[in-house]
Write a protein that holds these residues in place. Structure first.
Motif, PDB file in Angstrom:
ATOM      1  N   LYS A 230     120.643  92.026  70.479  1.00 35.19           N
ATOM      2  CA  LYS A 230     121.341  92.002  71.653  1.00 35.19           C
ATOM      3  C   LYS A 230     123.063  91.786  71.237  1.00 35.19           C
ATOM      4  O   LYS A 230     123.966  92.421  71.762  1.00 35.19           O
ATOM      5  CB  LYS A 230     121.053  90.780  72.592  1.00 35.19           C
ATOM      6  CG  LYS A 230     122.054  90.454  73.598  1.00 35.19           C
ATOM      7  CD  LYS A 230     121.372  91.414  75.003  1.00 35.19           C
ATOM      8  CE  LYS A 230     122.147  91.199  76.057  1.00 35.19           C
ATOM      9  NZ  LYS A 230     121.667  92.113  77.400  1.00 35.19           N
ATOM     10  N   ARG A 231     123.398  90.836  70.511  1.00 35.67           N
ATOM     11  CA  ARG A 231     124.567  90.496  69.911  1.00 35.67           C
ATOM     12  C   ARG A 231     125.264  91.937  69.611  1.00 35.67           C
ATOM     13  O   ARG A 231     126.494  92.036  69.509  1.00 35.67           O
ATOM     14  CB  ARG A 231     124.582  89.254  69.149  1.00 35.67           C
ATOM     15  CG  ARG A 231     125.924  88.911  68.610  1.00 35.67           C
ATOM     16  CD  ARG A 231     125.720  87.715  67.393  1.00 35.67           C
ATOM     17  NE  ARG A 231     126.871  87.444  66.799  1.00 35.67           N
ATOM     18  CZ  ARG A 231     127.374  87.634  65.634  1.00 35.67           C
ATOM     19  NH1 ARG A 231     126.608  88.427  65.115  1.00 35.67           N
ATOM     20  NH2 ARG A 231     128.555  86.942  65.494  1.00 35.67           N
ATOM     21  N   HIS A 232     124.594  92.855  68.794  1.00 36.95           N
ATOM     22  CA  HIS A 232     125.174  93.934  68.362  1.00 36.95           C
ATOM     23  C   HIS A 232     125.327  95.117  69.508  1.00 36.95           C
ATOM     24  O   HIS A 232     125.557  96.064  68.898  1.00 36.95           O
ATOM     25  CB  HIS A 232     124.580  94.504  66.925  1.00 36.95           C
ATOM     26  CG  HIS A 232     124.780  93.842  65.877  1.00 36.95           C
ATOM     27  ND1 HIS A 232     125.579  94.204  64.863  1.00 36.95           N
ATOM     28  CD2 HIS A 232     124.412  92.565  65.280  1.00 36.95           C
ATOM     29  CE1 HIS A 232     125.912  93.587  63.791  1.00 36.95           C
ATOM     30  NE2 HIS A 232     125.320  92.302  64.080  1.00 36.95           N
TER      31      HIS A 232
ATOM     32  N   GLN D  63     126.986  96.722  75.029  1.00 37.76           N
ATOM     33  CA  GLN D  63     127.646  97.387  74.003  1.00 37.76           C
ATOM     34  C   GLN D  63     128.998  98.132  74.564  1.00 37.76           C
ATOM     35  O   GLN D  63     129.904  97.939  74.222  1.00 37.76           O
ATOM     36  CB  GLN D  63     126.728  98.855  73.792  1.00 37.76           C
ATOM     37  CG  GLN D  63     127.277  99.615  72.671  1.00 37.76           C
ATOM     38  CD  GLN D  63     126.311 100.964  72.772  1.00 37.76           C
ATOM     39  OE1 GLN D  63     126.444 101.722  73.507  1.00 37.76           O
ATOM     40  NE2 GLN D  63     125.359 100.825  71.951  1.00 37.76           N
ATOM     41  N   THR D  64     129.046  98.360  75.569  1.00 37.52           N
ATOM     42  CA  THR D  64     130.173  98.896  76.370  1.00 37.52           C
ATOM     43  C   THR D  64     131.037  97.901  76.692  1.00 37.52           C
ATOM     44  O   THR D  64     132.492  97.927  76.377  1.00 37.52           O
ATOM     45  CB  THR D  64     129.882  99.486  77.806  1.00 37.52           C
ATOM     46  OG1 THR D  64     129.001 100.572  77.749  1.00 37.52           O
ATOM     47  CG2 THR D  64     131.209 100.269  78.526  1.00 37.52           C
ATOM     48  N   ASN D  65     130.883  96.561  77.156  1.00 41.36           N
ATOM     49  CA  ASN D  65     131.772  95.714  77.165  1.00 41.36           C
ATOM     50  C   ASN D  65     132.302  95.268  75.911  1.00 41.36           C
ATOM     51  O   ASN D  65     133.515  95.001  75.624  1.00 41.36           O
ATOM     52  CB  ASN D  65     131.088  94.228  77.877  1.00 41.36           C
ATOM     53  CG  ASN D  65     130.860  94.475  79.279  1.00 41.36           C
ATOM     54  OD1 ASN D  65     131.400  95.182  79.882  1.00 41.36           O
ATOM     55  ND2 ASN D  65     129.672  93.929  79.778  1.00 41.36           N
ATOM     56  N   ALA D  66     131.437  95.180  74.792  1.00 46.44           N
ATOM     57  CA  ALA D  66     132.003  94.668  73.393  1.00 46.44           C
ATOM     58  C   ALA D  66     132.865  95.653  72.896  1.00 46.44           C
ATOM     59  O   ALA D  66     134.024  95.367  72.339  1.00 46.44           O
ATOM     60  CB  ALA D  66     130.720  94.393  72.621  1.00 46.44           C
ATOM     61  N   THR D  67     132.546  96.943  73.296  1.00 42.76           N
ATOM     62  CA  THR D  67     133.346  97.853  72.634  1.00 42.76           C
ATOM     63  C   THR D  67     134.707  98.014  73.273  1.00 42.76           C
ATOM     64  O   THR D  67     135.842  98.195  72.507  1.00 42.76           O
ATOM     65  CB  THR D  67     132.558  99.310  72.576  1.00 42.76           C
ATOM     66  OG1 THR D  67     131.520  98.998  71.926  1.00 42.76           O
ATOM     67  CG2 THR D  67     133.519 100.489  71.745  1.00 42.76           C
ATOM     68  N   VAL D  68     134.653  98.142  74.513  1.00 42.17           N
ATOM     69  CA  VAL D  68     135.845  98.385  75.385  1.00 42.17           C
ATOM     70  C   VAL D  68     136.864  97.153  75.185  1.00 42.17           C
ATOM     71  O   VAL D  68     138.219  97.301  74.723  1.00 42.17           O
ATOM     72  CB  VAL D  68     135.696  98.230  76.778  1.00 42.17           C
ATOM     73  CG1 VAL D  68     136.799  98.253  77.704  1.00 42.17           C
ATOM     74  CG2 VAL D  68     135.133  99.682  76.989  1.00 42.17           C
TER      75      VAL D  68
END
Lengths: 340, 340, 340, 340
Positions: A230-232, D63-68
């Protein structure tokens, strides 16, 4: 246009797509707790002939490498890889993004040598400044390698022995695992389960739309690996997407059957090219073939067949990569034969 | 016991210690806003003959490398370094800890070659998969290098030219900057200010208890660099500690004077060893000398003189590092002469 | 100008400076393996009355917090802190920089409540989505707190009990440890060794130029903590710098003696202010006193005495922080009395 | 069993699945350069009525939140979010994993208040220690929020105004964007393009198997965002997987049509529950309804209908979440009516 460009420019294998289609209306649990993910995991365990194998489904190769490496290493640990390894070059620094150094050793046709690894580790443990270095914690290899080559069972055993001698985890990137298993006369999933700590079975390049199945071989999945995924950003809300696909791939031996087909096609491709006098950059037994082609010929050939420019061989020749897959047909190769 | 083991096994130069002692009772502003830090920065600017130089004081080498590299790169960018570079090996993965890959190119006696760098960058910009790679954003070199060698002015100019051609920042690690400047007939601080983007002037190994002065050469310090330093745990509450020391080091030309003394001692050491028939692993013009010594001789020699085991040369000989510093005396070398 | 601005705007305590001065000419081992670091560690162990205490010397507070937290947590673990905690606010995101979330609970005059902590953990372990959350792995508290308050022995015991019940590590930030120990009638170093997993003894704010001594209380230092320190850029080449200082601070009970002096001064300061009718924002038993002063009065007072603007109390009053230290004198307070 | 548990426990909308099925045999370019991804992006631009909108397709919400967030922030910058925000709680520390602090402000029924944001930023810019803090660089809000509530156009405009006043990027998490647009009478995609810097259009919860479409509203995608996506493990080799799905969702207004259906179902659900005397924890106009149910009733109800335990309301009642989706039918609600 004949396509030999990659093993991921098509959709899913028809059986995989059909399983997605057929199960689409069902309601399932989320986040990978669905029936299909469960079935897929059990089928993979069975194919591995191991009840101690723990299976997790992720989406893509770079994601899987980054997540497994980060999950199994302590913050201060590094992963050793061949300098041609996918994690060394083609992952935009995803391993370093979670804080881990990739220690690159010279590859030999894409392969790490057990003796080089042993030499490195002996140097390391004897180096007086070793506590000032990133601590090697894992060895990463690919089966098949990024250059299409295969480790023999002996080569893998030797590498695993070095790992065990020095307390290193052995991780095998199997983005093209099917093609490796189909091309090898020695290495099988049950064999792998006894000769490394963790590997993954690539789906994306072997008939799935996406999906890689990570196998921890001896109940050694990191604690809280679900949370690590999840963290990734690697956890699918609709985990069924990968579950259904791997359920299909591991039914009726589909994964290996379609992989074998790709290898048959690759060997026929190799023969065709050899017969026409083409030389190879590397002797690959798998579905990636690296061919040396005069620059001028590249241009005319490209009108009829799609392949990848791997890089210059010398000033007059280029290394070109031709790739077969489960989707390659005899008709494709017949057509190629005509244009060669 | 004669000590030629390192240039940081002593305390501070007496003038530095005295300045610390003399100013100890004063009250100052904190976090580097004190009078002494200001004075040090102005003196360094003056030594650089540049009003555009922006100076920041940090504590140690690895910390400075990690902070500057992280501060100047975007998250997805990598730093290129020689495979013998300090950031490549001896920093426990501190650069990767903030998410940046170190791209290692083959070093030549510790030095990066401009032509290798250009070849790499030309390969990179032409590689069709370049967007899948960590993006090179900076070049890291050391002056002097980790092997005691020095870049010529021409070599540095050539590297900077490649950097400018490809939009790379050039960062020079000057942990032993003083010894490099003292040994070079060409490179000076003002010259450096025109031939790289950022460098640091090492204090720890040149007379301070701790401290490295980072110089951004053309008003190009990253926005919020103070906060970046804090985030890296590199901000001293009592910034005066490094301020006072650099104030002393850059008064009366102390930094260069003591560096020159170390180089004089190193050249005398080199002569002594050469006269006794010792061979050198590398031809170093600076304060680190790498000598090839038979293993047996190492043991007897170590009873009288402290030096570093650099690594095996071959099965019968070892590479040993002898280091002079501002504190090395003629008496030390006289004593050495007797035991050689 | 009377200075009551901070406890780190002066140099080192004279005994510390003298020890640095006196030992400056000696040659020592590097990276903290020197005699003085050894002595300091033994003296701290002795002060802790524990042979199981493992001591490491670092440079500054934020650095120490980031290194200890990262060293003791797994990648996916978070640290719980009061929302007024130093790691929560005043470290420029240094904890997050190594990938760890700070979970903030409401502080009560700077203190975390055991009952709040228990409530949070009970909520956490019962939350059905807990595997989607950062996993709490550590509790961070400060002694004294950032607001000058102190935990009682009972409060600390209760927090430690919750930690043990839920498998959390308890870490105590002791940037001002000396002032806390001097002000507490219950908490001592030996007591602390039995009531938390790791704490640090702040030097920078209690008489050193720099330096914080981390104490792992029961042989529980993370494996490879030396490498972890290096990776965080926190390893001094001349480890003697902190070694000599802590050797002095822990000789002849200096650390506690000077801390007690600061507390005596703080209590006298408190009396002076109370006598003059000033109100306090918080009732602090330690060397930081938070006073409510009308905005106009702040301006006139600042002509004579330096203190910190902590923030607005309301539209007409400001919270001002007055800090005593080992260096505060009766003369300072006499002068203050006149200008109040 | 009636399923009102989540909006992602089903497969894809039939039109989406059919498009996947129909295009499965085609060969396409990889990594998102395929025809379907292109078509999807153009259709989204058209729906946004903006040629300046830049669209990228990723796989999942976290994933989208972390990447953006990582892509748009500098290393030392933090993101401000409501304390109920998905990035604050339910992403296992994915934002912190790339080094960024989440600064949590009190949410009001899941929403951030413009006035709270302005107060925080005014405090920040006036705080004398602001350079010691993580620097706020972005505001994150969700539309709809995690509690099903919606910002009005005025509320969003006000927040964007604060962002512009203080140089903050405004990012809107649209994991359930369709349901928000369908429920709002004011907010549309073209409107959003003018009132924030970047948002995403959730696919996973609105009819796709996976996929989120990020929209940078004014040609402001970070440089090398493709590489940033790859570095985050978020790049699909078969980019067609998301391309085909968004191509279907943005054909014939499918995305909005099915969202509206879900909202109609939610409103009917709300009426049913209200009619039966149930109370609501929050007044939600979207597809998530939070209902207060006595603990005993929960158990009997669960025999017939699946919903989520959100958490305890008090000792005798539980907050339960009922969710409709594009797949909810009148028959589902008829059945529910009977068991209520």
């Amino acid at each position: 246009m004949i396509s030999l460009e990659s093993d991921y420019n098509n959709g899913a294998h028809p059986m995989v797509m059909e399983h997605l289609f057929r199960t689409n209306d069902e309601l399932t649990l989320t986040y990978g707790f669905d029936k299909y993910s469960d079935d897929a995991k059990q089928k993979i365990q069975k194919a591995c002939e191991s009840e101690d194998a723990q299976v997790f489904l992720l989406t893509g190769g770079t994601q899987t490498n980054a997540t497994v490496i980060d999950g199994m290493l302590q913050s201060y640990e590094a992963v050793i890889a061949a300098n041609t390894g996918h994690v060394s070059i083609h992952e935009a620094g995803a391993v370093e993004a979670s804080g881990h150094k990739v220690i690159e050793l010279e590859g030999h046709e894409g392969k790490l040598k057990a003796s080089d690894l042993r030499d490195y580790m002996e140097w390391f443990v004897n180096d007086e400044s070793r506590d000032h270095l990133a601590q090697p914690g894992m060895v990463y290899i690919s089966f098949p390698t990024e250059l299409g080559t295969l480790y023999s069972a002996e080569e893998l055993s030797d590498i695993y022995q070095v790992c065990q001698d020095f307390g290193l985890t052995l991780f095998i990137d199997g983005a093209r695992m099917g093609y490796g298993l189909a091309a090898s006369t020695e290495v099988t999933l049950p064999w792998l389960c006894k000769h490394c700590d963790v590997f993954y079975i690539g789906g994306t390049k072997v008939g799935a739309l996406c999906g890689e199945a990570v196998v921890f071989t001896h109940q050694n999945a990191p604690k809280h690996f679900f949370t690590i995924i999840k963290r990734h950003g690697a956890l699918l809300a609709k985990g069924r997407l990968t579950g259904v696909q791997f359920d299909a791939l591991f039914s009726d031996n589909l994964y290996l059957r379609i992989s074998r087909h790709a290898i048959d096609m690759a060997m026929r491709l190799k023969s065709l090219l050899t017969a026409k006098g083409y030389r190879f950059y590397i002797d690959s037994p798998t579905n990636q073939q690296f061919v040396i082609i005069p620059n001028k010929r590249v241009k005319t050939l490209e009108k009829h067949v799609a392949f990848t420019h791997w890089g210059p061989y010398d000033s007059e020749n280029m290394i070109c990569r031709f790739v077969t897959s489960w989707a390659t047909t005899d008709a494709d190769l017949d057509a190629l034969k005509k244009v060669l």
